[in-house]
Motif scaffolding. Structure first.
Motif, PDB file in Angstrom:
ATOM      1  N   GLY A 101      51.349  35.462  70.091  1.00 48.30           N
ATOM      2  CA  GLY A 101      50.347  36.479  70.358  1.00 48.30           C
ATOM      3  C   GLY A 101      50.009  36.455  71.829  1.00 48.30           C
ATOM      4  O   GLY A 101      50.531  35.629  72.589  1.00 48.30           O
ATOM      5  N   TRP A 257      54.705  40.579  70.216  1.00 50.31           N
ATOM      6  CA  TRP A 257      53.515  40.838  69.384  1.00 50.31           C
ATOM      7  C   TRP A 257      52.989  42.261  69.540  1.00 50.31           C
ATOM      8  O   TRP A 257      52.021  42.639  68.870  1.00 50.31           O
ATOM      9  CB  TRP A 257      52.405  39.853  69.758  1.00 50.31           C
ATOM     10  N   LEU A 258      53.578  43.076  70.405  1.00 51.26           N
ATOM     11  CA  LEU A 258      53.051  44.420  70.667  1.00 51.26           C
ATOM     12  C   LEU A 258      53.241  45.322  69.452  1.00 51.26           C
ATOM     13  O   LEU A 258      54.277  45.302  68.796  1.00 51.26           O
ATOM     14  CB  LEU A 258      53.762  45.035  71.873  1.00 51.26           C
ATOM     15  N   PRO A 265      48.048  41.229  66.546  1.00 49.56           N
ATOM     16  CA  PRO A 265      49.326  40.990  67.237  1.00 49.56           C
ATOM     17  C   PRO A 265      50.206  39.954  66.546  1.00 49.56           C
ATOM     18  O   PRO A 265      51.427  40.130  66.466  1.00 49.56           O
ATOM     19  CB  PRO A 265      48.883  40.518  68.626  1.00 49.56           C
ATOM     20  N   TRP A 268      52.175  41.517  63.731  1.00 48.34           N
ATOM     21  CA  TRP A 268      53.323  42.289  64.205  1.00 48.34           C
ATOM     22  C   TRP A 268      54.484  41.369  64.576  1.00 48.34           C
ATOM     23  O   TRP A 268      55.646  41.651  64.259  1.00 48.34           O
ATOM     24  CB  TRP A 268      52.941  43.146  65.415  1.00 48.34           C
TER      25      TRP A 268
END
Length: 323
Positions: A101, A257-258, A265, A268
């Protein structure tokens, strides 16, 4: 100045959770791989021990740890014991630079990507020592194969990520992720992504590139003489390498993490990594194993020129845009 800033901060409290979590996830991945392959091949997979067969991996671990920890009297005992620890330890060490993250990593550095490449190179010594210290012909051939394969594909793995470094202007994995806010590097660096995926398969000895352990030729390759906990370490190292490679693919090419703000995050990052892991698992069921000479020819005759062309083209475009 040290390559890592080791002044204390809260992120160092992640060292033990990351190490333990990686090992536990590797154990879970053994079960998930069997289930996914079963679904892909129209069969059930593990479904007897525990709900959905979840405890099958735990049962296998208990069986491994309760096996006799045999040491070959005809081999080099010291190196035979050290080899599994080197292989698994080098994989675990590489996890310290993985950014889960924006502020969720053990350590960041301006040489983080080089540190990952160094740890993957260190694993070669463990594999080679495992094969040679066993004093077994099959193990020796497996160790030599593994060393040649890993050294060969490290070249292309390193070259494939240089285009990403040129785009980001940094070897820091955090900076590389932040540089992808406008566009994932999977698009301008599609060739680099393709080469990195193949090199990652070869580095982690995953099918179809598991020739150092080819059962049809070498019994079990470099770990033929291993049993008990030492074999468990070697097996865990393979899954740790697969997860690590998947995490690096996501970090370098798919924005880390975007993602949209409706999920945290770290979620993701986990979802993207899971997709790449599933790709690696399904490749095992989809692609036949090549001959060893075909594997080496693929590297030196195709991937090396391709990676050099990609690097030169990326550098030329970056230079032209900077004017």
């Amino acid at each position: 100045m040290l390559p890592f800033d080791w002044t204390w901060n809260w992120s160092y409290a992640l060292i033990v959770p990351v190490a333990v979590g990686a090992l536990v996830f590797a154990l879970f991945l053994v079960w998930w791989e069997r289930r996914l392959l079963g679904w892909w091949q129209d069969r059930l997979g593990p479904n007897r021990v525990g709900p959905l067969g979840l405890l099958q991996a735990v049962d296998d671990l208990i069986k491994l740890l309760s096996n006799d920890d045999w040491l070959p009297p005809f081999g080099d005992r010291a190196f035979f014991i050290m080899a599994p620890a080197i292989v698994a330890g080098s994989m675990l060490m590489a996890y310290v630079i993985v950014p889960f993250g924006p502020d969720l990593h053990v350590a960041d550095s301006n040489i983080a990507l080089l540190f990952f490449l160094a740890m993957s190179s260190l694993a070669v010594y463990g594999v080679l020592l495992a094969g040679l210290s066993s004093n077994n012909k099959y193990a020796m051939l497996g160790g030599l194969r593994a060393a040649a394969q890993m050294v060969t594909y490290e070249v292309f793995m390193g070259l494939s990520v240089m285009g990403v470094v040129i785009h980001a202007g940094s070897f820091s994995l955090v900076d590389i992720v932040e540089s992808q806010r406008g566009l994932w590097f999977a698009f301008p660096q599609a060739v680099g992504l393709f080469i990195f995926l193949i090199a990652g398969l070869a580095e982690s000895h995953r099918l179809p590139f598991d020739l150092p352990e080819a059962e049809h030729e070498l019994t079990a390759g470099f770990h033929t003489e291993y049993s008990g906990m030492k074999f468990a370490f070697i097996m865990a190292a393979e899954y740790l390498a697969m997860v690590l490679t998947s995490a690096l693919v996501v970090t370098l090419f798919f924005g880390g993490w975007l993602g949209p703000d409706f999920l945290p995050p770290v979620v993701w990052f986990g979802l993207k990594t899971a997709v790449v892991i599933n790709l690696f698992v399904l490749l095992r069921a989809s692609i036949p194993r090549p001959r060893y000479d075909q594997l080496m020819s693929l590297g030196w005759k195709i991937l090396l020129p391709l990676s050099l062309v990609n690097l030169l083209a990326t550098g030329a475009i970056a230079l032209a845009l900077s004017d």
